[in-house]
Design an enzyme around this catalytic site. Structure first.
Site, mmCIF file in Angstrom:
data_model
loop_
_atom_site.group_PDB
_atom_site.id
_atom_site.type_symbol
_atom_site.label_atom_id
_atom_site.label_comp_id
_atom_site.label_asym_id
_atom_site.label_seq_id
_atom_site.Cartn_x
_atom_site.Cartn_y
_atom_site.Cartn_z
ATOM 1 N N LYS A 264 15.800 63.491 72.042
ATOM 2 C CA LYS A 264 16.219 62.096 72.187
ATOM 3 C C LYS A 264 15.902 61.326 70.914
ATOM 4 C CE LYS A 264 15.153 61.557 77.140
ATOM 5 N NZ LYS A 264 16.481 61.166 77.641
ATOM 6 N N ARG A 338 17.675 67.586 86.674
ATOM 7 C CA ARG A 338 18.439 68.274 87.726
ATOM 8 C C ARG A 338 18.007 69.734 87.848
ATOM 9 N NH1 ARG A 338 23.953 66.658 84.896
ATOM 10 N NH2 ARG A 338 22.528 65.088 84.066
HETATM 11 N N1 BES Z 1 15.222 61.037 82.057
HETATM 12 C C1 BES Z 1 16.538 60.941 81.572
HETATM 13 C C2 BES Z 1 17.339 59.821 82.236
HETATM 14 C C3 BES Z 1 16.908 58.423 81.950
HETATM 15 C C4 BES Z 1 17.474 57.736 80.890
HETATM 16 C C5 BES Z 1 16.001 57.776 82.753
HETATM 17 C C6 BES Z 1 17.101 56.435 80.643
HETATM 18 C C7 BES Z 1 15.633 56.479 82.496
HETATM 19 C C8 BES Z 1 16.185 55.796 81.447
HETATM 20 C C9 BES Z 1 17.294 62.249 81.810
HETATM 21 O O1 BES Z 1 16.522 63.389 81.790
HETATM 22 C C10 BES Z 1 18.306 62.384 80.740
HETATM 23 O O2 BES Z 1 17.923 62.521 79.624
HETATM 24 N N2 BES Z 1 19.589 62.358 81.097
HETATM 25 C C11 BES Z 1 20.651 62.490 80.170
HETATM 26 C C12 BES Z 1 21.631 63.469 80.736
HETATM 27 C C13 BES Z 1 22.722 63.881 79.770
HETATM 28 C C14 BES Z 1 22.132 64.672 78.627
HETATM 29 C C15 BES Z 1 23.749 64.700 80.524
HETATM 30 C C16 BES Z 1 21.270 61.105 79.989
HETATM 31 O O3 BES Z 1 21.377 60.362 80.952
HETATM 32 O O4 BES Z 1 21.620 60.785 78.856
HETATM 33 MG MG MG Z 2 16.340 64.224 79.878
#
Ligand code: BES
Ligand code: MG
Ligand code: ZN
Length: 484
Positions: A264, A338
Site C-alpha cells: 500500500k 477475504r
Molecule cells: N483492509 C483493506 C480495506 C480497507 C481500506 C479498510 C481502507 C479500511 C480502509 C483491505 O485489505 C484491502 O486492502 N482491500 C483492497 C482490495 C483490493 C486490492 C481488491 C482495497 O479495497 O483496495
Molecule cells: Mg489489504
C-alpha cells in the site's frame, strides 16, 4: 466513570445539570432560567439537538446548568439528541467536572420513552467518555466520576443492559485503537483470553501447527510473510444446548495490513492497525452475550494474523488452496482479508457446526465509496437472515444496507487458472462479499463490510477519533433476537 439511575437529582451537589427541554415548554421547575426570555433573545428554543449552557457561581462553587432541546413530537430526533448530549458531556469533561446530572423527564412529552430509546440513550452516555490516550505519558485521568440520570420510571434491566452494551462498544474500540506494534495476533489472543476469564465463555487459541493441521491454507498464505505467527481465536457461548442452531460470528482480524507485496502507499497504510475492527466487534460482543447469559449458541471466530512482506510472503500470481477445497488465484496480496475470512467461515461450519454465519470485516476501500462512513454495505445469500441482522443494527442506531447480487457479479469471482480469484474487480465490495459467499455454501450468511464505519478521522458525538466499535452492539442484539 460510573453511570447511575437516581430517584432524585440534588442540583447543589452536581457540577453540571443537563435538562431536556421541549419546544413548547414554558417553565423549568425549580429553576431561575427564564425560557421565554431565552426564546425571545433567540438563545434557546428547545429545538431537537439544540443546547444552551449557563454557568453560575453559587456559594463559592461553579455550576453549569445546561438545557438540551428535545424538540416536539414531530421534530424529535434521538440521534441528534444523543449527539448533542455527548458533545455536552465532553465539554464538561474539559471543564474538569466530577459529577453530571441528567434530567430527561420531558422526553415522554415528545416521544414514547420506550425501551429502544432508553437503550440507545444509556448506551450512548456510557460510550461518550472513552478516549484513546493510553500511550500519552502526560495524559491526565478523566475527572468525570459519575453521571446521575434521574429515573423517570425507566426500565432498570434495560438500563443495566444498555450500560453493559456501551462498555462492550468501548472495549471493542480499545482493541481497534491499539497500535500494531503492540497489538500483534498473540496480543489480541491474550486480550481475548483475559476478557473471557471469569465468564462462561469457552475460549481456545489455535496455534500455527493446529491451523496447518486444519488445512487453513488460504489463511496461512496471508500470515506467512510475518514474523508474528497467526492465532486462531475461537470463543464459544453454549447458551442453548438443546438447540441445533449455532450462530457463527466471524471477524476479520488483520492486526496489520501492509498490503503485502502489492504494498500500500504510506498514506493508506497508517490506519491499517485498524484492520481488525471486525475482530474487535466479535470479541467484545461474545463477552456481552455471555454476561447476559443469552439462551442461544454462538461461536466467535477470528483468524488473526498480519499481512507483511518477507522472502516467504505469498505473491501476486500465486495459486493457493483453501480449507473449503477451492483453489484461488492471487491477483493482489492486498485483497488478504477475504482469504483469512473464507477459512474462518469454513472452520466455523465444519468444526463448530455453525448453521448461520455473519462475517464482519474492514474488507474493501470500495465500501467507503458505496456508503461513506455512515453505513456498512452488506452481501447476503438469505434475505430473511439479512432483515434480522438489519433490525439488530437499527436497535443499536447503526446502519447497514443490502447490496444487489446479480448473476453477472457472481461470474466475476471465477478465474481461468484457478477456481476463484481474490481480485474480481468492480463492484469491489460486492465481489469481495461474493467471494466469501462461495464458502458459506447454502447456510444463511450475511457479510458486513465495515471499512467505512469502523473508524473515524475525528471525534463526533459519542465517538472519539479512531475505532468506533461498529457492529459490536448489533451482534449482541442479533444474538438476543435469536435467543429463546
Ligand atoms: N483492509 C483493506 C480495506 C480497507 C481500506 C479498510 C481502507 C479500511 C480502509 C483491505 O485489505 C484491502 O486492502 N482491500 C483492497 C482490495 C483490493 C486490492 C481488491 C482495497 O479495497 O483496495
Ligand atoms: Mg489489504
Ligand atoms: Zn485488509
Amino acid at each position: 466513570m460510573q453511570l447511575k439511575l437516581v430517584d432524585k437529582l440534588k442540583a447543589e451537589a452536581l457540577d453540571a445539570l443537563i435538562i431536556g427541554v421541549t419546544e413548547n415548554q414554558e417553565v423549568i421547575e425549580n429553576s431561575e432560567l427564564n425560557l421565554s426570555l431565552l426564546k425571545e433573545k433567540q438563545l434557546f428554543e428547545g429545538k431537537t439537538g439544540e443546547s444552551f449552557t449557563a454557568t453560575v457561581l453559587k456559594e463559592g462553587s461553579i455550576h453549569h446548568l445546561i438545557l438540551l432541546g428535545l424538540g416536539s413530537e414531530e421534530s424529535f430526533n434521538l440521534t441528534k439528541v444523543i449527539k448533542t448530549l455527548a458533545t455536552l458531556i465532553k465539554d464538561q469533561k474539559k471543564k474538569k467536572v466530577a459529577t453530571i446530572g441528567i434530567d430527561f423527564s420531558m422526553l415522554s412529552k415528545v416521544t414514547e420513552a420506550g425501551n429502544k430509546l432508553q437503550r440507545q440513550l444509556f448506551s450512548g452516555i456510557a460510550m461518550c467518555d472513552y478516549e484513546f490516550n493510553d500511550y500519552k505519558t502526560d495524559a491526565k485521568p478523566s475527572t468525570l466520576e459519575t453521571i446521575e440520570i434521574l429515573n423517570n420510571s425507566y426500565n432498570t434491566q434495560a438500563f443495566e443492559e444498555a450500560v453493559l452494551l456501551g462498555e462492550t462498544n468501548v472495549f471493542s474500540r480499545m482493541l481497534t485503537n491499539m497500535p500494531a506494534n503492540i497489538m500483534t495476533p498473540e496480543k489480541l489472543a491474550d486480550l481475548a483470553v483475559s476478557y473471557a476469564e471469569g465468564s462462561q465463555l469457552e475460549i481456545e487459541i489455535k496455534e500455527q501447527n493446529e491451523i496447518e493441521a486444519l488445512g487453513m491454507k488460504s489463511y496461512l498464505a496471508v500470515a506467512k510473510g510475518s514474523s508474528n505467527p497467526p492465532k486462531l481465536i475461537v470463543m464459544r457461548h453454549k447458551g442453548d444446548p438443546d438447540s441445533d442452531k449455532v450462530f457463527g460470528f466471524v471477524g476479520k482480524g488483520l492486526t496489520y495490513d501492509s498490503g503485502g507485496l502489492s504494498i500500500k502507499p504510506t498514506a493508506s497504510m497508517v490506519n491499517m492497525k485498524d484492520d481488525m475492527g471486525g475482530a474487535s466487534a466479535v470479541i467484545a460482543a461474545m463477552g456481552a452475550i455471555s454476561k447476559l447469559g443469552l439462551k442461544v449458541n454462538v461461536v466467535g471466530v477470528v483468524a488473526a494474523c498480519e499481512n507483511m512482506i518477507s522472502g516467504i510472503s505469498y505473491k501476486p500470481g500465486d495459486i493457493i488452496e483453501s480449507m473449503g477445497g477451492k483453489t484461488i488465484y492471487i491477483g493482489n496480496t492486498d485483497a488478504e482479508g477475504r482469504l483469512t475470512l473464507i477459512d474462518a467461515v469454513t472452520y466455523v461450519q465444519k468444526i463448530e457446526g455453525a448453521t448461520h454465519v455473519v462475517d464482519i470485516a474492514t474488507l474493501t476501500g470500495a465500501a467507503i465509496h458505496c456508503l461513506g462512513s455512515e453505513a456498512a454495505p452488506v452481501v447476503t445469500n438469505n434475505e430473511d437472515f439479512y432483515f434480522a441482522v438489519e433490525k439488530a443494527f437499527e436497535k443499536a442506531n447503526e446502519k447497514i444496507w443490502m447490496m444487489p447480487v446479480f448473476d453477472e457479479y457472481k461470474e466475476l469471482v471465477k478465474h481461468d487458472q484457478a477456481d476463484l480469484t481474490n481480485t474480481a474487480g468492480s463492484p469491489g465490495t460486492i465481489t469481495a462479499g461474493l467471494f466469501i459467499g462461495e464458502f458459506a455454501k447454502d447456510i444463511p450468511w450475511v457479510h458486513i463490510d465495515i471499512a467505512g464505519t469502523a473508524f473515524k478521522e475525528k471525534a463526533e458525538g459519542i465517538y472519539s477519533k479512531g475505532g468506533t466499535g461498529s457492529g459490536a452492539i448489533p451482534l449482541v442484539y442479533l444474538a438476543k433476537k435469536m435467543s429463546k
